[in-house]
Scaffold this motif. Sequence first.
Motif, mmCIF file in Angstrom:
data_model
loop_
_atom_site.group_PDB
_atom_site.id
_atom_site.type_symbol
_atom_site.label_atom_id
_atom_site.label_comp_id
_atom_site.label_asym_id
_atom_site.label_seq_id
_atom_site.Cartn_x
_atom_site.Cartn_y
_atom_site.Cartn_z
ATOM 1 N N ILE A 93 0.844 -1.195 0.000
ATOM 2 C CA ILE A 93 0.000 0.000 0.000
ATOM 3 C C ILE A 93 0.877 1.242 0.000
ATOM 4 O O ILE A 93 1.874 1.319 0.728
ATOM 5 C CB ILE A 93 -0.930 0.002 1.232
ATOM 6 C CG1 ILE A 93 -1.845 -1.224 1.184
ATOM 7 C CG2 ILE A 93 -1.736 1.291 1.311
ATOM 8 C CD1 ILE A 93 -2.773 -1.369 2.361
ATOM 9 N N ALA A 94 0.477 2.222 -0.825
ATOM 10 C CA ALA A 94 1.190 3.500 -0.876
ATOM 11 C C ALA A 94 0.184 4.631 -1.045
ATOM 12 O O ALA A 94 -0.851 4.453 -1.685
ATOM 13 C CB ALA A 94 2.183 3.514 -2.034
ATOM 14 N N PRO A 95 0.491 5.805 -0.504
ATOM 15 C CA PRO A 95 -0.368 6.960 -0.738
ATOM 16 C C PRO A 95 -0.162 7.484 -2.155
ATOM 17 O O PRO A 95 0.896 7.271 -2.766
ATOM 18 C CB PRO A 95 0.105 7.974 0.306
ATOM 19 C CG PRO A 95 1.539 7.625 0.526
ATOM 20 C CD PRO A 95 1.631 6.134 0.373
ATOM 21 N N CYS A 96 -1.152 8.185 -2.670
ATOM 22 C CA CYS A 96 -1.115 8.676 -4.052
ATOM 23 C C CYS A 96 -0.113 9.801 -4.262
ATOM 24 O O CYS A 96 0.139 10.193 -5.404
ATOM 25 C CB CYS A 96 -2.502 9.136 -4.478
ATOM 26 S SG CYS A 96 -3.102 10.588 -3.579
ATOM 27 N N PRO A 111 8.836 -10.216 5.067
ATOM 28 C CA PRO A 111 7.527 -10.839 4.914
ATOM 29 C C PRO A 111 6.374 -9.995 5.444
ATOM 30 O O PRO A 111 5.220 -10.385 5.316
ATOM 31 C CB PRO A 111 7.658 -12.123 5.731
ATOM 32 C CG PRO A 111 8.563 -11.740 6.858
ATOM 33 C CD PRO A 111 9.544 -10.762 6.248
ATOM 34 N N GLY A 112 6.659 -8.839 6.038
ATOM 35 C CA GLY A 112 5.617 -8.007 6.590
ATOM 36 C C GLY A 112 5.066 -8.585 7.885
ATOM 37 O O GLY A 112 5.377 -9.724 8.228
ATOM 38 N N PRO A 113 4.311 -7.847 8.627
ATOM 39 C CA PRO A 113 3.937 -6.472 8.329
ATOM 40 C C PRO A 113 5.129 -5.533 8.509
ATOM 41 O O PRO A 113 5.915 -5.676 9.438
ATOM 42 C CB PRO A 113 2.834 -6.171 9.340
ATOM 43 C CG PRO A 113 3.108 -7.079 10.497
ATOM 44 C CD PRO A 113 3.728 -8.315 9.897
ATOM 45 N N ALA A 114 5.232 -4.599 7.586
ATOM 46 C CA ALA A 114 6.337 -3.647 7.618
ATOM 47 C C ALA A 114 5.925 -2.350 6.942
ATOM 48 O O ALA A 114 5.095 -2.363 6.027
ATOM 49 C CB ALA A 114 7.561 -4.239 6.926
ATOM 50 N N TRP A 125 1.413 -5.436 4.004
ATOM 51 C CA TRP A 125 0.559 -6.042 5.015
ATOM 52 C C TRP A 125 0.138 -7.444 4.587
ATOM 53 O O TRP A 125 -0.492 -7.601 3.535
ATOM 54 C CB TRP A 125 -0.690 -5.173 5.227
ATOM 55 C CG TRP A 125 -0.332 -3.805 5.684
ATOM 56 C CD1 TRP A 125 -0.241 -2.672 4.921
ATOM 57 C CD2 TRP A 125 0.052 -3.430 7.003
ATOM 58 N NE1 TRP A 125 0.158 -1.613 5.705
ATOM 59 C CE2 TRP A 125 0.347 -2.052 6.989
ATOM 60 C CE3 TRP A 125 0.162 -4.131 8.198
ATOM 61 C CZ2 TRP A 125 0.748 -1.359 8.115
ATOM 62 C CZ3 TRP A 125 0.560 -3.436 9.336
ATOM 63 C CH2 TRP A 125 0.843 -2.064 9.277
ATOM 64 N N PRO A 126 0.456 -8.476 5.370
ATOM 65 C CA PRO A 126 -0.065 -9.810 5.087
ATOM 66 C C PRO A 126 -1.595 -9.784 5.190
ATOM 67 O O PRO A 126 -2.150 -9.233 6.146
ATOM 68 C CB PRO A 126 0.535 -10.685 6.191
ATOM 69 C CG PRO A 126 1.741 -9.930 6.665
ATOM 70 C CD PRO A 126 1.377 -8.478 6.520
ATOM 71 N N THR A 127 -2.265 -10.382 4.221
ATOM 72 C CA THR A 127 -3.729 -10.351 4.235
ATOM 73 C C THR A 127 -4.302 -11.170 5.391
ATOM 74 O O THR A 127 -5.461 -10.976 5.758
ATOM 75 C CB THR A 127 -4.312 -10.838 2.895
ATOM 76 O OG1 THR A 127 -3.810 -12.148 2.616
ATOM 77 C CG2 THR A 127 -3.951 -9.888 1.762
ATOM 78 N N ALA A 154 4.061 -4.294 13.218
ATOM 79 C CA ALA A 154 4.804 -3.979 11.997
ATOM 80 C C ALA A 154 6.171 -3.399 12.339
ATOM 81 O O ALA A 154 6.318 -2.653 13.310
ATOM 82 C CB ALA A 154 4.018 -2.992 11.132
ATOM 83 N N VAL A 155 7.149 -3.754 11.533
ATOM 84 C CA VAL A 155 8.493 -3.220 11.705
ATOM 85 C C VAL A 155 8.701 -2.060 10.737
ATOM 86 O O VAL A 155 8.045 -1.971 9.699
ATOM 87 C CB VAL A 155 9.577 -4.307 11.484
ATOM 88 C CG1 VAL A 155 9.443 -5.408 12.527
ATOM 89 C CG2 VAL A 155 9.511 -4.883 10.090
ATOM 90 N N SER A 156 9.609 -1.189 11.084
ATOM 91 C CA SER A 156 9.964 -0.051 10.243
ATOM 92 C C SER A 156 11.253 -0.392 9.498
ATOM 93 O O SER A 156 12.231 -0.815 10.106
ATOM 94 C CB SER A 156 10.158 1.184 11.124
ATOM 95 O OG SER A 156 10.457 2.304 10.351
ATOM 96 N N VAL A 157 11.229 -0.212 8.180
ATOM 97 C CA VAL A 157 12.357 -0.580 7.325
ATOM 98 C C VAL A 157 12.816 0.649 6.547
ATOM 99 O O VAL A 157 11.984 1.387 6.003
ATOM 100 C CB VAL A 157 11.940 -1.701 6.338
ATOM 101 C CG1 VAL A 157 13.056 -2.038 5.381
ATOM 102 C CG2 VAL A 157 11.473 -2.933 7.098
ATOM 103 N N ALA A 158 14.110 0.878 6.486
ATOM 104 C CA ALA A 158 14.647 1.994 5.708
ATOM 105 C C ALA A 158 14.397 1.744 4.221
ATOM 106 O O ALA A 158 14.760 0.705 3.685
ATOM 107 C CB ALA A 158 16.139 2.155 5.972
ATOM 108 N N VAL A 159 13.733 2.697 3.582
ATOM 109 C CA VAL A 159 13.484 2.661 2.141
ATOM 110 C C VAL A 159 13.907 4.023 1.613
ATOM 111 O O VAL A 159 13.290 5.034 1.940
ATOM 112 C CB VAL A 159 11.983 2.401 1.824
ATOM 113 C CG1 VAL A 159 11.734 2.457 0.325
ATOM 114 C CG2 VAL A 159 11.530 1.069 2.406
ATOM 115 N N GLY A 160 14.946 4.062 0.827
ATOM 116 C CA GLY A 160 15.488 5.336 0.365
ATOM 117 C C GLY A 160 14.769 5.902 -0.838
ATOM 118 O O GLY A 160 14.022 5.221 -1.535
ATOM 119 N N GLY A 161 14.990 7.196 -1.065
ATOM 120 C CA GLY A 161 14.514 7.865 -2.265
ATOM 121 C C GLY A 161 13.082 8.341 -2.250
ATOM 122 O O GLY A 161 12.582 8.829 -3.261
#
Length: 173
Positions: A93-96, A111-114, A125-127, A154-161
């Motif tokens: 899931i991502a915001p627009c 594997p999420g949740p993350a 998110w695992p369904t 849920a864990v927080s993961v570094a996602v760059g950019g």
Amino acid sequence: MTSPARILGAILGGGASSRFGSDKALALHEGRPLIGHVAAALAAQTQALVICGRAWGGYADLADQPAPRLGPIGGICAAMQYGAANGFSHVLIAPCDLLGIPADTAACLLPGPAVAEGQWLLGLWPTGLCQALTAAILSEGAIPVRRWIQLSGAVSVAVGGLRNVNRPGDLPI
């Protein structure tokens, strides 16, 4: 051997865009609406795509669940319900209004949740958590997404950019 994840992409497309002053999902960046950038990024790493909170691009549009006007958590719940009902193992899931989503975001969050560090609306998110989210909303009401992150573990993961666009001045030139 575990089967590979079957991931649904979902864009949170509702919202009033009050800080932006107009419909930011349709604001143009490099000749394409913001929602189009997010759709391209998610479609490249998922098996199907839906839009939560609006009709756009011919994709299935989902109303908030389990009730209307719940904000982002209603869109997340709707996407998870749709994913669970349609055989997806996860929902990315991502915001627009989020630019720069890397092509390996789903893989980084498995594997999420993350969620992405600092951009908690970008999450995997695992369904299988769908019933827990629905129950939390029915019990507590329109819970903030950060509350759901806490409840789900849920864990927080570094996602760059990543670049969130809240105001016209946030659009890259």
